[in-house]
Design an enzyme around this catalytic site. Structure first.
Site, mmCIF file in Angstrom:
data_model
loop_
_atom_site.group_PDB
_atom_site.id
_atom_site.type_symbol
_atom_site.label_atom_id
_atom_site.label_comp_id
_atom_site.label_asym_id
_atom_site.label_seq_id
_atom_site.Cartn_x
_atom_site.Cartn_y
_atom_site.Cartn_z
ATOM 1 C CE LYS A 18 14.322 75.101 3.727
ATOM 2 N NZ LYS A 18 14.562 73.725 4.228
ATOM 3 N NE ARG A 93 8.484 72.989 1.800
ATOM 4 C CZ ARG A 93 9.022 73.548 2.886
ATOM 5 N NH1 ARG A 93 9.032 74.846 3.042
ATOM 6 N NH2 ARG A 93 9.559 72.781 3.808
ATOM 7 N NE ARG A 132 14.116 71.719 12.654
ATOM 8 C CZ ARG A 132 13.881 71.940 11.368
ATOM 9 N NH1 ARG A 132 14.506 72.902 10.719
ATOM 10 N NH2 ARG A 132 13.035 71.166 10.720
ATOM 11 N NE ARG A 166 9.322 72.283 12.269
ATOM 12 C CZ ARG A 166 9.797 72.492 11.046
ATOM 13 N NH1 ARG A 166 10.758 73.391 10.852
ATOM 14 N NH2 ARG A 166 9.332 71.816 10.031
ATOM 15 N NE ARG A 177 9.377 68.074 7.568
ATOM 16 C CZ ARG A 177 10.114 68.360 8.645
ATOM 17 N NH1 ARG A 177 10.072 67.585 9.710
ATOM 18 N NH2 ARG A 177 10.888 69.416 8.656
HETATM 19 P P1 ADP Z 1 15.952 74.153 7.610
HETATM 20 O O1 ADP Z 1 15.488 75.565 7.886
HETATM 21 O O2 ADP Z 1 16.536 73.995 6.246
HETATM 22 O O3 ADP Z 1 14.888 73.136 7.892
HETATM 23 P P2 ADP Z 1 17.627 74.508 9.995
HETATM 24 O O4 ADP Z 1 18.411 75.737 9.715
HETATM 25 O O5 ADP Z 1 16.516 74.611 10.973
HETATM 26 O O6 ADP Z 1 17.146 73.835 8.622
HETATM 27 O O7 ADP Z 1 18.659 73.391 10.498
HETATM 28 C C1 ADP Z 1 18.199 72.092 10.896
HETATM 29 C C2 ADP Z 1 18.965 71.648 12.152
HETATM 30 O O8 ADP Z 1 20.323 71.373 11.780
HETATM 31 C C3 ADP Z 1 19.033 72.689 13.261
HETATM 32 O O9 ADP Z 1 18.993 72.024 14.497
HETATM 33 C C4 ADP Z 1 20.389 73.378 13.032
HETATM 34 O O10 ADP Z 1 20.947 73.859 14.261
HETATM 35 C C5 ADP Z 1 21.233 72.263 12.435
HETATM 36 N N1 ADP Z 1 22.170 72.709 11.394
HETATM 37 C C6 ADP Z 1 22.009 73.723 10.504
HETATM 38 N N2 ADP Z 1 23.083 73.826 9.683
HETATM 39 C C7 ADP Z 1 23.948 72.838 10.061
HETATM 40 C C8 ADP Z 1 25.245 72.412 9.597
HETATM 41 N N3 ADP Z 1 25.850 73.029 8.576
HETATM 42 N N4 ADP Z 1 25.805 71.368 10.235
HETATM 43 C C9 ADP Z 1 25.179 70.730 11.268
HETATM 44 N N5 ADP Z 1 23.980 71.079 11.741
HETATM 45 C C10 ADP Z 1 23.347 72.119 11.145
HETATM 46 P P1 ADP Z 2 11.767 72.792 7.031
HETATM 47 O O1 ADP Z 2 12.427 74.026 7.626
HETATM 48 O O2 ADP Z 2 12.035 71.612 7.882
HETATM 49 O O3 ADP Z 2 12.070 72.655 5.596
HETATM 50 P P2 ADP Z 2 9.351 74.335 7.074
HETATM 51 O O4 ADP Z 2 9.355 74.934 8.437
HETATM 52 O O5 ADP Z 2 9.812 75.172 5.953
HETATM 53 O O6 ADP Z 2 10.196 72.990 7.145
HETATM 54 O O7 ADP Z 2 7.898 73.805 6.728
HETATM 55 C C1 ADP Z 2 7.144 73.030 7.636
HETATM 56 C C2 ADP Z 2 5.854 72.577 6.962
HETATM 57 O O8 ADP Z 2 5.082 73.728 6.594
HETATM 58 C C3 ADP Z 2 6.028 71.799 5.677
HETATM 59 O O9 ADP Z 2 6.210 70.416 5.913
HETATM 60 C C4 ADP Z 2 4.693 72.088 4.952
HETATM 61 O O10 ADP Z 2 3.641 71.328 5.506
HETATM 62 C C5 ADP Z 2 4.441 73.537 5.329
HETATM 63 N N1 ADP Z 2 5.028 74.495 4.349
HETATM 64 C C6 ADP Z 2 5.989 75.437 4.591
HETATM 65 N N2 ADP Z 2 6.266 76.147 3.484
HETATM 66 C C7 ADP Z 2 5.448 75.638 2.501
HETATM 67 C C8 ADP Z 2 5.271 75.936 1.113
HETATM 68 N N3 ADP Z 2 5.974 76.911 0.495
HETATM 69 N N4 ADP Z 2 4.361 75.190 0.422
HETATM 70 C C9 ADP Z 2 3.634 74.233 1.013
HETATM 71 N N5 ADP Z 2 3.777 73.894 2.307
HETATM 72 C C10 ADP Z 2 4.662 74.587 3.062
#
Ligand code: ADP
Ligand code: ADP
Ligand code: ZN
Length: 221
Positions: A18, A93, A132, A166, A177
């Site tokens: 995302k 969420r 990541r 992280r 998660r």
């Molecule tokens: P999210 O915001 O949904 O948690 P991220 O954009 O941070 O996900 O991506 C999670 C990890 O996977 C990062 O280290 C990113 O560089 C990698 N990543 C993102 N998209 C892809 C993809 N299409 N294929 C492989 N790795 C990816």
């Molecule tokens: P990811 O990119 O891996 O999906 P986020 O960075 O979005 O993770 O979120 C990290 C943490 O922050 C979550 O595990 C949760 O504890 C909290 N969080 C983020 N967004 C929300 C939300 N909309 N509602 C509740 N908790 C949230």
């Protein structure tokens, strides 16, 4: 008219990509990315009351309570950025969060353009979050295998030299998660399907392919 003037939600489990895709849309279309995870991490780092309250939930991989997150979004909605197109990453969420967002948008005469669900297998998600890391200066996201630094120790974008991993990006917390995603977040998929604004993309492909698919489903050029 800016084709991307209406808010978009990027929806998907942790590690789906995302943040990666939101940043690309932001760069290309001048939209503003709003990541609740990033806002919460900044609050934790700054040691604010919000950060202190959120930290215990985040460390455990649990969702932060709805009222806290909804207050945070309401505050952001007052800002000028909220007047142009924005991309929500990590919010909503839960169904109550989705309902609160609908009410906030309605109050401002805004309408969601679309909710883009990014589908990725659980095993691939664990691999993605495990590798990541992020540039502390510009926020660019990287991955040990899938998006390594071009030059060792240096950010491709801003040439910064400091990176962060992280604390919640580990296999154990990931289990919690993912459970939270399937139990609490997945129910918003039918919520948006019923509104006729749900779009789905295959998030398993490479970053460029996923970007192309998102642009295609959103009718962006
Ligand atoms: P999210 O915001 O949904 O948690 P991220 O954009 O941070 O996900 O991506 C999670 C990890 O996977 C990062 O280290 C990113 O560089 C990698 N990543 C993102 N998209 C892809 C993809 N299409 N294929 C492989 N790795 C990816
Ligand atoms: P990811 O990119 O891996 O999906 P986020 O960075 O979005 O993770 O979120 C990290 C943490 O922050 C979550 O595990 C949760 O504890 C909290 N969080 C983020 N967004 C929300 C939300 N909309 N509602 C509740 N908790 C949230
Ligand atoms: Zn950087």
């Amino acid at each position: 008219m800016n084709p991307a003037a209406e808010p978009i939600i990027l929806l998907g489990p942790p590690g789906a990509g995302k943040g990666t895709q939101a940043r690309r849309l932001e760069e290309q279309y001048g939209m503003t990315q709003l990541s609740t995870g990033d806002v919460l991490r900044a609050a934790v780092k700054a040691g604010t009351a919000l950060g202190r309250e959120a930290k215990t939930y985040m460390d455990a991989g649990k969702l932060v309570p709805d009222d806290l997150i909804i207050r945070l979004i309401e505050e952001w909605m007052q800002k000028p950025e909220a007047k142009k197109g924005f991309i929500l990453d990590g919010f909503p969420r839960t169904v109550p969060q989705a309902q609160a967002l609908d009410a906030m948008l309605q109050k401002r005469d805004l309408k969601l353009k679309a909710v883009v669900e990014m589908k990725v297998d659980d095993a691939a998600l664990v691999e993605r979050v495990s590798g990541r890391f992020t540039c502390t200066k510009c926020g660019e996201g990287y991955h040990d295998s899938f998006k390594p630094l071009e030059k060792a120790g240096e950010c491709n974008k801003c040439h910064g030299h400091e990176f962060i991993r992280r604390p919640d990006d580990n296999a154990e917390t990931m289990t919690t998660r993912l459970q939270a995603y399937h139990a609490q977040t997945a129910p918003i998929i039918p919520y948006y399907r019923n509104q006729g604004i749900l779009l789905q993309v295959d998030g398993m492909g490479e970053m460029d392919a996923v970007h192309a698919e998102i642009k295609k489903v959103l009718n962006l050029i």
